[in-house]
Design an enzyme around this catalytic site. Structure first.
Site, PDB file in Angstrom:
ATOM      1  CE  LYS A  80       0.233  -3.835  -2.728  1.00 45.71           C
ATOM      2  NZ  LYS A  80       1.558  -4.556  -1.089  1.00 45.71           N
ATOM      3  CB  SER A 149      -0.463  -7.298   0.031  1.00 43.27           C
ATOM      4  OG  SER A 149       0.345  -5.938   0.490  1.00 43.27           O
ATOM      5  CB  SER A 173       3.109  -6.069   1.936  1.00 40.25           C
ATOM      6  OG  SER A 173       1.999  -6.571   2.652  1.00 40.25           O
TER       7      SER A 173
END
Length: 436
Positions: A80, A149, A173
């Site tokens: 990420k 996210s 997330s």
């Protein structure tokens, strides 16, 4: 006999590592198969911020030349883009940091490389892992959000472009986008995977976890990344004791999410689990305001440099303006009450191995302007409990809906073993050869 590309793509992360260690598969073949999958599906999904490309293949070639191969040999990992990498730009999902190159690898990236995993690239995130959506589409229907996210990480695993991907969770997330994308999202107990080198939002909430195709891969990868061998899950025969928890915001859930929980409870009881419902504690809704207070105070200070910069999005600026309204008095009050709430919720689990509850309000919403509501995740993040999403259902538009399993703080091994049993019994058919 060499494996076909299709056969390689069907292997679990555990099987890839084992085959490379025994010489039945080369790391180069394993990574080439993932890169071919990326070439096929990335144009429609847009899960990757940066691809390692030749660097990933060079790492695979070096691995094939080694006599000793690590525990994650050849496992294809997405990172990420709020997690630092020394050899790839880390932009934190923001134009403000586009092209920024840290001088270091985050701890979790270093641990993956040390175990001979291969980093395929950086996955798309919302700006600073907050509320401003980025480019990624849901692999099951590109007109729907993948969630946030950890959007790119969940979409990359759902489309079988990566076998393991890092996510981070400050509200919901990992758990929510995993449910939307039909994959397993594991948020460990707070601090299980070291967060050094990840962009800080809320230092007492931020948790690094993993997204995988199945529960056992999540345990396998996390056992190595956290140096916690007990997280590795093998065969599980004993049915767990399951507590069904509807939460005080049950009415906010859509019918498909409620149906997923009811279906799972009925199926698991029929398969031999002891399943019973537990009541929501009085004043449970206070925890949502407490999460807002803790996150608000910590985020406003963590992103003090970024807050007034013109390069950040309007959505992020408004979000930070709102979070900055949290006062130190609110923050202190929430932190003072948290210890008792953690003890109370631990006691609620007496006699049970796992809680099963909602993972998301429903299937992924249509449109890309928002990433969905974390209302069914915030409390567990605040309480530092381990959580995991397991696919369980399909909504009216044919999109995945997961359930969330919650364990005791620090007892991640019990949660993972229980989740593996649940996954085995629900036996949701997942097609990871390319879902778009």
């Amino acid at each position: 006999m060499s494996l076909s590309e299709q056969a390689i793509l069907a292997l679990s992360a555990r099987e890839v590592a084992s085959n490379i260690q025994t010489g039945s598969l080369t790391a180069c073949a394993a990574i080439a198969a993932r890169q071919a999958q990326i070439a096929r599906h990335e144009p429609a999904i847009l899960a990757w911020e940066t691809l390692a490309g030749a660097q990933a293949m060079q790492a695979a070639e070096a691995l094939d030349g080694q006599a000793h191969k690590g525990a994650l040999a050849g496992v294809a990992i997405g990172v990420k883009d709020v997690i630092d990498t020394a050899d790839l730009a880390t932009g934190y999902g923001s134009a403000l940091y586009r092209g920024f190159r840290p001088a270091w690898d985050a701890s979790c990236v270093a641990m993956a490389r040390r175990a001979d995993a291969v980093i395929l690239g950086k996955t798309v995130t919302t700006e600073f892992a907050m509320a401003s959506p980025n480019q990624t589409r849901n692999p099951h229907n590109p007109l729907h959000t993948p969630g946030g996210s950890s959007s790119g990480s969940c979409a990359a695993v759902a489309a079988n472009m990566a076998q393991v991907a890092y996510g981070t969770q400050t509200s919901g997330s990992i758990i929510r986008p995993a449910s939307y994308c039909g994959v397993v999202g594991y948020k460990p107990s707070f601090g299980t995977i070291n967060s050094t080198g990840a962009k800080v939002l809320a230092h007492s909430l931020d948790t690094i976890g993993v997204i995988t195709r199945n529960v056992r891969d999540a345990g396998f990868a996390s056992a190595v990344l956290a140096s916690r061998p007990e997280l590795n899950v093998g065969e599980v025969s004993a049915a767990p004791r399951i507590a069904v928890f509807r939460s005080s915001n049950w009415a906010q859930a859509q019918s498909e999410s409620q149906a997923a929980l009811e279906f799972a409870a009925t199926q698991l009881a029929a398969k031999g689990a002891h399943v019973s419902e537990i009541a929501t504690p009085p004043h449970f809704e206070q925890l949502f305001a407490m999460h807002d207070a803790v996150m608000g105070w910590e985020v406003a200070h963590a992103l003090a440099f970024e807050h007034r910069r013109s390069e950040i999005s309007d959505v992020t600026r408004r979000f930070l303006d709102f979070k900055a309204e949290s006062t130190f008095a609110h923050y202190q009050q929430a932190q003072a009450a948290l210890g008792e709430w953690r003890r109370q919720m631990q006691a609620l689990m007496d006699g049970y191995d796992v809680i099963v509850t909602l993972a998301a309000p429903g299937e992924a919403p249509e449109g890309l302007a928002a990433t969905g509501d974390p209302a069914f995740n915030q409390v567990w993040t605040l309480l530092h409990t381990p959580c995991i999403t397991v696919p369980a259902w399909r909504g009216p538009k044919g999109l995945p809906v997961g359930i969330q399993l919650v364990g005791r703080i620090g007892d991640d091994a019990r949660l993972l073993h229980g989740a593996a049993w649940v996954e085995d019994q629900l036996a949701v058919k997942q097609d990871f050869t390319g879902v778009v």
